[in-house]
Design a protein around this motif. Structure first.
Motif, PDB file in Angstrom:
ATOM      1  N   ALA A  51       0.997  -1.143   0.006  1.00 29.83           N
ATOM      2  CA  ALA A  51      -0.015  -0.016  -0.007  1.00 29.83           C
ATOM      3  C   ALA A  51       0.741   1.231  -0.182  1.00 29.83           C
ATOM      4  CB  ALA A  51      -0.941   0.020   1.090  1.00 29.83           C
ATOM      5  N   LYS A  52       1.887   1.349   0.631  1.00 28.43           N
ATOM      6  CA  LYS A  52       2.807   2.387   0.806  1.00 28.43           C
ATOM      7  C   LYS A  52       3.499   2.551  -0.627  1.00 28.43           C
ATOM      8  CE  LYS A  52       5.139   5.477   2.805  1.00 28.43           C
ATOM      9  NZ  LYS A  52       4.567   6.753   3.331  1.00 28.43           N
ATOM     10  N   GLU A  55       0.674   4.176  -2.792  1.00 25.35           N
ATOM     11  CA  GLU A  55       0.891   5.499  -2.517  1.00 25.35           C
ATOM     12  C   GLU A  55       1.624   6.516  -2.967  1.00 25.35           C
ATOM     13  OE1 GLU A  55      -0.426   8.040   1.401  1.00 25.35           O
ATOM     14  OE2 GLU A  55       0.088   5.885   1.917  1.00 25.35           O
ATOM     15  N   ASP A  56       2.917   5.964  -2.773  1.00 29.82           N
ATOM     16  CA  ASP A  56       3.909   6.848  -3.213  1.00 29.82           C
ATOM     17  C   ASP A  56       3.959   7.005  -4.920  1.00 29.82           C
ATOM     18  OD1 ASP A  56       4.929   7.297  -0.467  1.00 29.82           O
ATOM     19  OD2 ASP A  56       6.398   5.589  -1.078  1.00 29.82           O
ATOM     20  N   ILE A  59       1.183   9.591  -5.300  1.00 28.53           N
ATOM     21  CA  ILE A  59       1.695  10.744  -5.208  1.00 28.53           C
ATOM     22  C   ILE A  59       2.560  11.410  -6.044  1.00 28.53           C
ATOM     23  CG2 ILE A  59       2.857  12.273  -3.449  1.00 28.53           C
ATOM     24  CD1 ILE A  59       1.462  10.374  -1.094  1.00 28.53           C
TER      25      ILE A  59
END
Length: 173
Positions: A51-52, A55-56, A59
């Protein structure tokens, strides 16, 4: 007892309920198959990503979009400035070469008209003689001159204002 009041047999109720049960069973199997496909697609989408990192990535893409939008606004602003500056530059030219005194040969004299988009500018007339070369300049405002133009200067001005940009040389005439 209820079947006597309604006027039909309980066998029909059992058959109806079996039919509803069969339809529900089929719908359950269809839902299970669709869920398996959805889980498989989700695993493929998320493979190697947590998930990280997802998300990165999102972004980072949004930052790139913001940068592109800012760059586009800056480019629009620069284009407007360049367009405004182009209005004042000399963009039109008319050149006539001629023999001023019909004695020299070689057509060493010339009239050069340089105009901007509003037909403002100047005409340079260089007359070559045996004694030397004499240069004159005449201001052009809105395609006209306050000072009387010679035949060659008029032709140079006409060629500079020609919307088709015909810059044929006077040697071709």
């Amino acid at each position: 007892m209820i079947s006597k009041y309604l006027g039909f047999d309980s066998d029909y109720i059992i058959i109806g309920l079996c039919g509803v049960l069969l339809i529900l069973f089929i719908l359950t199997i269809v839902n299970i198959v669709q869920m398996k496909k959805l889980k498989k697609n989700y695993r493929i989408f998320m493979s190697g990503k947590d998930a990280k990192t997802l998300e990165d990535t999102l972004i980072q893409r949004l930052d790139q979009v913001d940068f592109l939008l800012e760059s586009n606004e800056e480019n629009d602003s620069n284009i407007k400035v360049l367009s405004k500056n182009m209005q004042r530059t000399y963009q039109k030219m008319g050149l006539i070469k001629y023999d001023a005194f019909h004695e020299m040969g070689g057509k060493l004299s010339f009239s050069l008209a340089m105009l901007d988009m509003r037909n403002n500018g100047f005409i340079i007339n260089a007359m070559h003689t045996r004694e030397g070369c004499y240069t004159y300049i005449k201001e052009i405002i809105d395609g006209n001159s306050v000072i009387v133009l010679s035949e060659e200067e008029q032709e140079a001005l006409k060629r500079a204002m020609d919307p088709n940009g015909n810059l044929k040389n006077s040697d071709e005439e």
